[in-house]
Structure formats: C-alpha cells, structure tokens
Design a protein around this motif. Sequence first.
Motif, PDB file in Angstrom:
ATOM      1  N   ALA A   1       0.947  -1.320   0.027  1.00  0.00           N
ATOM      2  CA  ALA A   1      -0.044   0.005  -0.050  1.00  0.00           C
ATOM      3  C   ALA A   1       0.960   1.352   0.145  1.00  0.00           C
ATOM      4  CB  ALA A   1      -1.012  -0.016   1.207  1.00  0.00           C
ATOM      5  N   ILE A   2       1.846   1.281   0.837  1.00  0.00           N
ATOM      6  CA  ILE A   2       3.056   2.394   0.860  1.00  0.00           C
ATOM      7  C   ILE A   2       3.348   2.753  -0.478  1.00  0.00           C
ATOM      8  CG2 ILE A   2       5.005   3.072   1.681  1.00  0.00           C
ATOM      9  CD1 ILE A   2       4.248   1.809   4.450  1.00  0.00           C
ATOM     10  N   THR A   3       4.239   1.493  -1.099  1.00  0.00           N
ATOM     11  CA  THR A   3       4.659   1.528  -2.500  1.00  0.00           C
ATOM     12  C   THR A   3       3.596   2.173  -3.487  1.00  0.00           C
ATOM     13  OG1 THR A   3       6.180  -0.106  -1.848  1.00  0.00           O
ATOM     14  CG2 THR A   3       5.759   0.402  -4.392  1.00  0.00           C
ATOM     15  N   GLN A   4       2.434   1.483  -3.644  1.00  0.00           N
ATOM     16  CA  GLN A   4       1.534   1.953  -4.686  1.00  0.00           C
ATOM     17  C   GLN A   4       0.825   3.176  -4.246  1.00  0.00           C
ATOM     18  OE1 GLN A   4      -1.331  -1.198  -5.077  1.00  0.00           O
ATOM     19  NE2 GLN A   4       0.450  -2.860  -4.927  1.00  0.00           N
ATOM     20  N   HIS A   5       0.506   3.770  -3.129  1.00  0.00           N
ATOM     21  CA  HIS A   5      -0.401   4.759  -2.767  1.00  0.00           C
ATOM     22  C   HIS A   5       0.244   5.871  -2.149  1.00  0.00           C
ATOM     23  CE1 HIS A   5      -3.647   2.394  -4.333  1.00  0.00           C
ATOM     24  NE2 HIS A   5      -3.299   1.451  -3.646  1.00  0.00           N
ATOM     25  N   LEU A   6       1.338   5.764  -1.428  1.00  0.00           N
ATOM     26  CA  LEU A   6       1.782   6.701  -0.448  1.00  0.00           C
ATOM     27  C   LEU A   6       3.080   7.481  -1.224  1.00  0.00           C
ATOM     28  CD1 LEU A   6       1.164   5.602   3.264  1.00  0.00           C
ATOM     29  CD2 LEU A   6      -0.241   7.019   1.819  1.00  0.00           C
ATOM     30  N   ARG A   7       4.003   6.372  -1.651  1.00  0.00           N
ATOM     31  CA  ARG A   7       5.128   6.872  -2.465  1.00  0.00           C
ATOM     32  C   ARG A   7       4.883   8.113  -3.558  1.00  0.00           C
ATOM     33  NH1 ARG A   7       8.655   5.707   1.058  1.00  0.00           N
ATOM     34  NH2 ARG A   7       9.156   3.532   1.232  1.00  0.00           N
ATOM     35  N   PRO A   8       3.783   7.650  -4.362  1.00  0.00           N
ATOM     36  CA  PRO A   8       3.320   8.699  -5.346  1.00  0.00           C
ATOM     37  C   PRO A   8       2.845   9.991  -4.841  1.00  0.00           C
ATOM     38  CG  PRO A   8       2.517   6.373  -5.910  1.00  0.00           C
ATOM     39  CD  PRO A   8       3.006   6.419  -4.527  1.00  0.00           C
ATOM     40  N   LYS A   9       2.487  10.095  -3.403  1.00  0.00           N
ATOM     41  CA  LYS A   9       2.173  11.483  -2.825  1.00  0.00           C
ATOM     42  C   LYS A   9       3.295  11.950  -2.042  1.00  0.00           C
ATOM     43  CE  LYS A   9      -2.579  10.004  -2.312  1.00  0.00           C
ATOM     44  NZ  LYS A   9      -3.868  10.272  -1.594  1.00  0.00           N
ATOM     45  N   GLY A  10       4.483  11.381  -2.336  1.00  0.00           N
ATOM     46  CA  GLY A  10       5.585  12.090  -1.470  1.00  0.00           C
ATOM     47  C   GLY A  10       6.235  11.544  -0.412  1.00  0.00           C
ATOM     48  N   PHE A  11       5.671  10.569   0.114  1.00  0.00           N
ATOM     49  CA  PHE A  11       5.999   9.763   1.245  1.00  0.00           C
ATOM     50  C   PHE A  11       7.354   9.041   1.077  1.00  0.00           C
ATOM     51  CE2 PHE A  11       1.831  10.748   2.479  1.00  0.00           C
ATOM     52  CZ  PHE A  11       2.063  11.287   4.019  1.00  0.00           C
ATOM     53  N   THR A  12       8.353   9.176   2.150  1.00  0.00           N
ATOM     54  CA  THR A  12       9.408   8.354   2.044  1.00  0.00           C
ATOM     55  C   THR A  12       9.763   8.039   3.279  1.00  0.00           C
ATOM     56  OG1 THR A  12      10.924  10.347   2.985  1.00  0.00           O
ATOM     57  CG2 THR A  12      10.821  10.189   0.502  1.00  0.00           C
ATOM     58  N   GLY A  13      10.861   7.281   3.457  1.00  0.00           N
ATOM     59  CA  GLY A  13      10.996   6.324   4.749  1.00  0.00           C
ATOM     60  C   GLY A  13      10.384   4.843   4.728  1.00  0.00           C
ATOM     61  N   SER A  14      10.531   4.046   5.619  1.00  0.00           N
ATOM     62  CA  SER A  14      10.109   2.941   5.521  1.00  0.00           C
ATOM     63  C   SER A  14       9.162   2.278   6.657  1.00  0.00           C
ATOM     64  CB  SER A  14      11.429   1.720   5.242  1.00  0.00           C
ATOM     65  OG  SER A  14      12.240   1.894   6.291  1.00  0.00           O
ATOM     66  N   LEU A  15       8.641   1.242   6.591  1.00  0.00           N
ATOM     67  CA  LEU A  15       7.692   0.883   7.811  1.00  0.00           C
ATOM     68  C   LEU A  15       8.824   0.494   9.004  1.00  0.00           C
ATOM     69  CD1 LEU A  15       4.828  -0.035   8.029  1.00  0.00           C
ATOM     70  CD2 LEU A  15       5.460  -2.167   7.589  1.00  0.00           C
ATOM     71  N   PRO A  16       8.443   1.239  10.268  1.00  0.00           N
ATOM     72  CA  PRO A  16       7.423   1.724  10.536  1.00  0.00           C
ATOM     73  C   PRO A  16       7.049   3.094  10.560  1.00  0.00           C
ATOM     74  CG  PRO A  16       8.681   1.161  12.337  1.00  0.00           C
ATOM     75  CD  PRO A  16       9.553   0.794  11.219  1.00  0.00           C
ATOM     76  N   HIS A  17       8.229   3.683  10.070  1.00  0.00           N
ATOM     77  CA  HIS A  17       8.069   5.396  10.001  1.00  0.00           C
ATOM     78  C   HIS A  17       8.107   6.151   8.447  1.00  0.00           C
ATOM     79  CE1 HIS A  17       8.574   5.041  14.137  1.00  0.00           C
ATOM     80  NE2 HIS A  17       9.660   4.425  13.943  1.00  0.00           N
TER      81      HIS A  17
ATOM     82  N   TYR B   1      -5.658  -8.851   4.668  1.00  0.00           N
ATOM     83  CA  TYR B   1      -4.580  -7.859   5.204  1.00  0.00           C
ATOM     84  C   TYR B   1      -4.765  -6.871   4.456  1.00  0.00           C
ATOM     85  CZ  TYR B   1      -2.981 -12.166   7.626  1.00  0.00           C
ATOM     86  OH  TYR B   1      -3.063 -13.273   8.534  1.00  0.00           O
ATOM     87  N   GLU B   2      -4.851  -7.011   2.810  1.00  0.00           N
ATOM     88  CA  GLU B   2      -4.966  -5.975   1.967  1.00  0.00           C
ATOM     89  C   GLU B   2      -5.979  -4.894   2.153  1.00  0.00           C
ATOM     90  OE1 GLU B   2      -5.604  -7.911  -1.635  1.00  0.00           O
ATOM     91  OE2 GLU B   2      -3.436  -7.792  -2.148  1.00  0.00           O
ATOM     92  N   ALA B   3      -7.257  -5.525   2.818  1.00  0.00           N
ATOM     93  CA  ALA B   3      -8.427  -4.758   3.087  1.00  0.00           C
ATOM     94  C   ALA B   3      -8.087  -3.808   4.404  1.00  0.00           C
ATOM     95  CB  ALA B   3      -9.527  -5.689   3.301  1.00  0.00           C
ATOM     96  N   LEU B   4      -7.324  -4.267   5.337  1.00  0.00           N
ATOM     97  CA  LEU B   4      -6.823  -3.526   6.497  1.00  0.00           C
ATOM     98  C   LEU B   4      -6.046  -2.513   5.978  1.00  0.00           C
ATOM     99  CD1 LEU B   4      -7.783  -3.614   9.199  1.00  0.00           C
ATOM    100  CD2 LEU B   4      -6.006  -5.204   9.769  1.00  0.00           C
ATOM    101  N   ALA B   5      -5.252  -2.603   5.096  1.00  0.00           N
ATOM    102  CA  ALA B   5      -4.043  -1.892   4.533  1.00  0.00           C
ATOM    103  C   ALA B   5      -4.916  -0.726   3.855  1.00  0.00           C
ATOM    104  CB  ALA B   5      -3.080  -2.492   3.644  1.00  0.00           C
ATOM    105  N   ASP B   6      -6.050  -1.088   3.083  1.00  0.00           N
ATOM    106  CA  ASP B   6      -6.849  -0.040   2.379  1.00  0.00           C
ATOM    107  C   ASP B   6      -7.551   0.834   3.327  1.00  0.00           C
ATOM    108  OD1 ASP B   6      -6.055  -0.935  -0.216  1.00  0.00           O
ATOM    109  OD2 ASP B   6      -7.682  -2.115  -0.536  1.00  0.00           O
ATOM    110  N   ASP B   7      -7.960   0.249   4.506  1.00  0.00           N
ATOM    111  CA  ASP B   7      -8.543   1.159   5.486  1.00  0.00           C
ATOM    112  C   ASP B   7      -7.843   2.177   5.903  1.00  0.00           C
ATOM    113  OD1 ASP B   7     -11.050  -0.362   5.495  1.00  0.00           O
ATOM    114  OD2 ASP B   7     -10.529  -1.672   7.223  1.00  0.00           O
ATOM    115  N   VAL B   8      -6.549   1.711   6.322  1.00  0.00           N
ATOM    116  CA  VAL B   8      -5.402   2.735   6.765  1.00  0.00           C
ATOM    117  C   VAL B   8      -5.174   3.695   5.684  1.00  0.00           C
ATOM    118  CG1 VAL B   8      -3.094   3.080   7.347  1.00  0.00           C
ATOM    119  CG2 VAL B   8      -4.110   0.995   7.921  1.00  0.00           C
ATOM    120  N   LEU B   9      -5.241   3.521   4.146  1.00  0.00           N
ATOM    121  CA  LEU B   9      -5.067   4.569   3.388  1.00  0.00           C
ATOM    122  C   LEU B   9      -6.195   5.510   3.356  1.00  0.00           C
ATOM    123  CD1 LEU B   9      -3.705   2.227   0.430  1.00  0.00           C
ATOM    124  CD2 LEU B   9      -2.420   3.894   1.696  1.00  0.00           C
TER     125      LEU B   9
END
Length: 153
Positions: A18-34, A126-134
């Motif tokens: 989810a981070i790679t597909q949706h948050l990286r394009p929005k400018g987020f850097t770092g790695s899980l958990p931060h 697990y994907e559904a829960l990650a989608d909830d977070v997004l």
Amino acid sequence: METAMTPRTAMESALKDAITQHLRPKGFTGSLPHLRRRSDAQVCLISFQFFSAGGSFAVEVAECGPNGFNTSWGKHIPPQKMTAQDVPAPRPRLGSGDFPNGDHWFAFGPRNYEPDAEKLRAHQDYEALADDVLRLIESQAEPFWEQQLLART
C-alpha cells in the motif's frame, strides 16, 4: 531456508504494498514503521506501532515544521529523521471515532498467546486492512496535517 509467513509479516507485506502503490506517489519517504512527507511548509509523519503480543497495530500521525523538531531536552531532530513518535503532542491515532481524540487499534489476528495465533488469514484480509489505513490517511490525517499547518502559521 525461507522463513514461514506469519500474520504479522503478512500484514507488514500488505502495508508495504500500500505504501509503495499509494503513499510513495504522494511524496512519502521512509520505510515501515516510519514514513514522512516533506514540503517547504511542514513534515507530515506516519508511524505504525505493532502490539508487542501481536495481532494488532496502531497508526499515529503528527507533523512538524520543515526544519525538523527540537525536543524538550534540546536535541534537534532533522526533518529527514523525524518520526511521529518524536512529537509529544498532538499525535492522534487513525481510526478513532472521535479523531483526533481517542484510541484505535487495527486487528489482523489473535494475540501470540491465543489459539490459532500463527494461522494466516486470506491475503485479501490484510490488503483490506491496509486499504482502511489508506482511506483514513485521506479522511483523517490529511485534514489534521492541514489544520496543524494553519495553526502554526
């Protein structure tokens, strides 16, 4: 020898996707958990905290100025090293019905000491829960970051 997948590693994998597909394009850097997103005006922060006994995690958000943060004991944390957990307050948890107040944990399985603790769920769970977070990053975190920026300027 390959390590067997556990509920936690399955959840982490879904979050990383989810981070790679949706948050990286929005400018987020770092790695899980931060994760962090830097701009000229602020640093938006996301920290994932897994429960020590397994089965759930919380997602905290915070923000600071573009130059990082000075702790109460005088230590400067540069913007590229900031985490949500470095900010004492406000640091709300996504998913609370009373956001930015309240508490919320995302449950992905039983605790380590409960029956079937190592039983994997379907990958889609697990994907559904990650989608909830997004969705909550969009509906709760983004307005929170905007409000914090306006309050600081």
